[in-house]
Scaffold this motif. Sequence first.
Motif, PDB file in Angstrom:
ATOM      1  N   UNK A 163       0.825  -1.208   0.000  1.00 57.84           N
ATOM      2  CA  UNK A 163       0.000   0.000   0.000  1.00 57.84           C
ATOM      3  C   UNK A 163       0.859   1.257   0.000  1.00 57.84           C
ATOM      4  N   UNK A 164       1.826   1.336   0.921  1.00 54.48           N
ATOM      5  CA  UNK A 164       2.687   2.519   0.990  1.00 54.48           C
ATOM      6  C   UNK A 164       3.545   2.652  -0.248  1.00 54.48           C
ATOM      7  N   UNK A 165       4.072   1.531  -0.746  1.00 57.32           N
ATOM      8  CA  UNK A 165       4.907   1.588  -1.938  1.00 57.32           C
ATOM      9  C   UNK A 165       4.112   2.079  -3.144  1.00 57.32           C
ATOM     10  N   UNK A 166       2.882   1.600  -3.286  1.00 58.27           N
ATOM     11  CA  UNK A 166       2.044   2.064  -4.386  1.00 58.27           C
ATOM     12  C   UNK A 166       1.690   3.536  -4.266  1.00 58.27           C
ATOM     13  N   UNK A 167       1.413   4.000  -3.046  1.00 60.33           N
ATOM     14  CA  UNK A 167       1.084   5.423  -2.845  1.00 60.33           C
ATOM     15  C   UNK A 167       2.271   6.305  -3.186  1.00 60.33           C
ATOM     16  N   UNK A 168       3.457   5.931  -2.744  1.00 60.98           N
ATOM     17  CA  UNK A 168       4.641   6.748  -3.016  1.00 60.98           C
ATOM     18  C   UNK A 168       4.963   6.780  -4.514  1.00 60.98           C
ATOM     19  N   UNK A 169       4.845   5.642  -5.192  1.00 62.01           N
ATOM     20  CA  UNK A 169       5.107   5.622  -6.641  1.00 62.01           C
ATOM     21  C   UNK A 169       4.052   6.435  -7.381  1.00 62.01           C
ATOM     22  N   UNK A 170       2.803   6.347  -6.952  1.00 59.52           N
ATOM     23  CA  UNK A 170       1.745   7.130  -7.596  1.00 59.52           C
ATOM     24  C   UNK A 170       1.967   8.622  -7.396  1.00 59.52           C
ATOM     25  N   UNK A 171       2.410   9.029  -6.207  1.00 57.84           N
ATOM     26  CA  UNK A 171       2.750  10.432  -5.967  1.00 57.84           C
ATOM     27  C   UNK A 171       3.860  10.884  -6.908  1.00 57.84           C
ATOM     28  N   UNK A 172       4.818   9.999  -7.176  1.00 55.05           N
ATOM     29  CA  UNK A 172       5.942  10.364  -8.032  1.00 55.05           C
ATOM     30  C   UNK A 172       5.522  10.510  -9.493  1.00 55.05           C
ATOM     31  N   UNK A 173       4.645   9.631  -9.972  1.00 58.42           N
ATOM     32  CA  UNK A 173       4.251   9.635 -11.380  1.00 58.42           C
ATOM     33  C   UNK A 173       3.078  10.562 -11.670  1.00 58.42           C
ATOM     34  N   UNK A 174       2.418  11.073 -10.659  1.00 59.48           N
ATOM     35  CA  UNK A 174       1.244  11.909 -10.885  1.00 59.48           C
ATOM     36  C   UNK A 174       1.563  13.182 -11.667  1.00 59.48           C
ATOM     37  N   UNK A 175       2.709  13.866 -11.466  1.00 60.82           N
ATOM     38  CA  UNK A 175       2.995  15.046 -12.296  1.00 60.82           C
ATOM     39  C   UNK A 175       3.094  14.737 -13.783  1.00 60.82           C
ATOM     40  N   UNK A 176       3.559  13.543 -14.143  1.00 58.79           N
ATOM     41  CA  UNK A 176       3.641  13.176 -15.562  1.00 58.79           C
ATOM     42  C   UNK A 176       2.237  13.061 -16.155  1.00 58.79           C
ATOM     43  N   UNK A 177       1.339  12.403 -15.437  1.00 54.80           N
ATOM     44  CA  UNK A 177      -0.041  12.275 -15.918  1.00 54.80           C
ATOM     45  C   UNK A 177      -0.708  13.650 -15.990  1.00 54.80           C
ATOM     46  N   UNK A 178      -0.425  14.501 -15.038  1.00 50.35           N
ATOM     47  CA  UNK A 178      -1.002  15.852 -15.066  1.00 50.35           C
ATOM     48  C   UNK A 178      -0.460  16.656 -16.257  1.00 50.35           C
ATOM     49  N   UNK A 179       0.824  16.450 -16.558  1.00 49.48           N
ATOM     50  CA  UNK A 179       1.407  17.133 -17.721  1.00 49.48           C
ATOM     51  C   UNK A 179       0.753  16.656 -19.015  1.00 49.48           C
ATOM     52  N   UNK A 180       0.447  15.377 -19.110  1.00 46.85           N
ATOM     53  CA  UNK A 180      -0.252  14.877 -20.281  1.00 46.85           C
ATOM     54  C   UNK A 180      -1.672  15.439 -20.374  1.00 46.85           C
ATOM     55  N   UNK A 181      -2.305  15.660 -19.232  1.00 44.76           N
ATOM     56  CA  UNK A 181      -3.648  16.253 -19.240  1.00 44.76           C
ATOM     57  C   UNK A 181      -3.626  17.667 -19.798  1.00 44.76           C
ATOM     58  N   UNK A 182      -2.544  18.395 -19.525  1.00 42.67           N
ATOM     59  CA  UNK A 182      -2.439  19.741 -20.075  1.00 42.67           C
ATOM     60  C   UNK A 182      -2.291  19.730 -21.589  1.00 42.67           C
ATOM     61  N   UNK A 183      -1.842  18.595 -22.114  1.00 44.43           N
ATOM     62  CA  UNK A 183      -1.766  18.433 -23.571  1.00 44.43           C
ATOM     63  C   UNK A 183      -3.023  17.743 -24.115  1.00 44.43           C
ATOM     64  N   UNK A 184      -4.114  17.857 -23.382  1.00 49.17           N
ATOM     65  CA  UNK A 184      -5.435  17.367 -23.797  1.00 49.17           C
ATOM     66  C   UNK A 184      -5.440  15.848 -23.982  1.00 49.17           C
ATOM     67  N   UNK A 185      -4.703  15.143 -23.139  1.00 51.06           N
ATOM     68  CA  UNK A 185      -4.743  13.684 -23.108  1.00 51.06           C
ATOM     69  C   UNK A 185      -5.604  13.272 -21.913  1.00 51.06           C
ATOM     70  N   UNK A 186      -6.614  12.494 -22.155  1.00 48.09           N
ATOM     71  CA  UNK A 186      -7.499  12.083 -21.063  1.00 48.09           C
ATOM     72  C   UNK A 186      -6.715  11.340 -19.991  1.00 48.09           C
ATOM     73  N   UNK A 187      -7.213  11.468 -18.752  1.00 50.14           N
ATOM     74  CA  UNK A 187      -6.459  10.915 -17.625  1.00 50.14           C
ATOM     75  C   UNK A 187      -6.364   9.401 -17.698  1.00 50.14           C
ATOM     76  N   UNK A 188      -7.393   8.730 -18.139  1.00 52.58           N
ATOM     77  CA  UNK A 188      -7.339   7.284 -18.225  1.00 52.58           C
ATOM     78  C   UNK A 188      -6.288   6.849 -19.250  1.00 52.58           C
ATOM     79  N   UNK A 189      -6.184   7.603 -20.355  1.00 54.01           N
ATOM     80  CA  UNK A 189      -5.167   7.290 -21.365  1.00 54.01           C
ATOM     81  C   UNK A 189      -3.772   7.602 -20.826  1.00 54.01           C
ATOM     82  N   UNK A 190      -3.640   8.738 -20.149  1.00 58.44           N
ATOM     83  CA  UNK A 190      -2.340   9.105 -19.607  1.00 58.44           C
ATOM     84  C   UNK A 190      -1.863   8.142 -18.532  1.00 58.44           C
TER      85      UNK A 190
END
Length: 416
Positions: free
Chosen positions: A78-105
């Motif tokens: 659980x903790x390992x998944x939360x920490x990795x998700x926190x780390x990768x979340x800015x990449x997904x958010x950056x893709x959203x700014x390029x009009x990429x849906x969150x599920x795709x990103x």
Amino acid sequence: MQLASPEPAQPVKAPDDAAPDGPTARAEPGPAGDELALNAGGLRLPIHVHARGLALGILATLACVFALQWAQKFFVPLLLGIFIAYTLNPVVRWLERWHVRRVVGATLVTVLILGAMGGTLYRLQGEFFNIIDELPSLTQRVTKILTSASGERSTIQQVQAAAAEIERAASSASGGDERRAIQKRTQNVPPVAVPTSGGSSIRVMDWVLAGSVGLATFLTQATMVVFLVFFLLLAGDTFKRKLVKLTGPSLTRKKVTVHILDDMNNAIQNYMFMLLVTNVLLALLTWAALRAIGLENAGAWAAFAGVAHVIPYFGPLLITLATGTVAFFQFESLRMVILVAGASLGIATLIGMVVATWMTGKIARMNPAAVFVSLLFWGWLWGMWGLLLGVPVVMVLKVVAERVEGMEVVAELLGE
């Protein structure tokens, strides 16, 4: 008429607050006197202990530690998944700014991470298989080292013979009968079975079974972590909004909760990014150094060094021991062992003790001694996983303690 003589002047008594400080001074009763009491031995600080509250706190702490240890297989993924998700979340958010849906990103980022890990393992699979193929020859070398040069008595048998001689010398004054009994017993020392490559002294199948079970457990937990990371990336800020909503209608409490979550987000992201950069740099430098020295399977051992260095403080020691042992079996030369182990330790010290420590201090602003003690605690609690997750957990605890009333002591102990 006789004038009355004036009365002698009485000495004026100085007020208590004007009395000079000293060992004979008496504390003023009241709140000020309760804080500091003076006696002949110096200052005293009265401590009022609430026995019931202290006992309840100790019992609650022990229950919490037992629950964490009992539920290790749940909390670690659980903790390992939360920490990795926190780390990768800015990449997904950056893709959203390029009009990429969150599920795709989220899907794209997860697939890219898995593909990078799979590509690295595929690239190094030949070296890992070479290490596995060399295990039988390593067993023969260990057997040769444990056996004496004459081949008649092993090192363990020599130690038993020396212990028998010491026992005979210590009991020489106890009588002739007992001495003869000891001599007879020492002459009939049973031989110790020396493990050979074809014998049954080494339970190879037990090792293989234990390794298979451990590998299956690791793969199961890794699969859980991958799915958890994907669903957390897919959720985005949903849990953040829910936590802010659960704090209550007060606007102040909502602001404090938002600040806590933002600080946790920034601290975890910066720390995990720092780990990624420093460990990749360490793996590349280790590969270059071991390849230049001539160590076989340098890429595999460099990958091991990059993964092991994730563990603070203890990772460099593990890297040094592993590479030094491999160099001893390959070169059988003390000079080469010192060269390989020294190169590994030097690179790990340069990256870990200088770059990583400096960056961790800038990111977390924590006390190194408190961090080391917390690593000892989490390592005792969860083993190697505790050493890996100890620093992020302590960072989160420090962020929460700085914003929550009543936890100022924890924040002060963990702070710089």
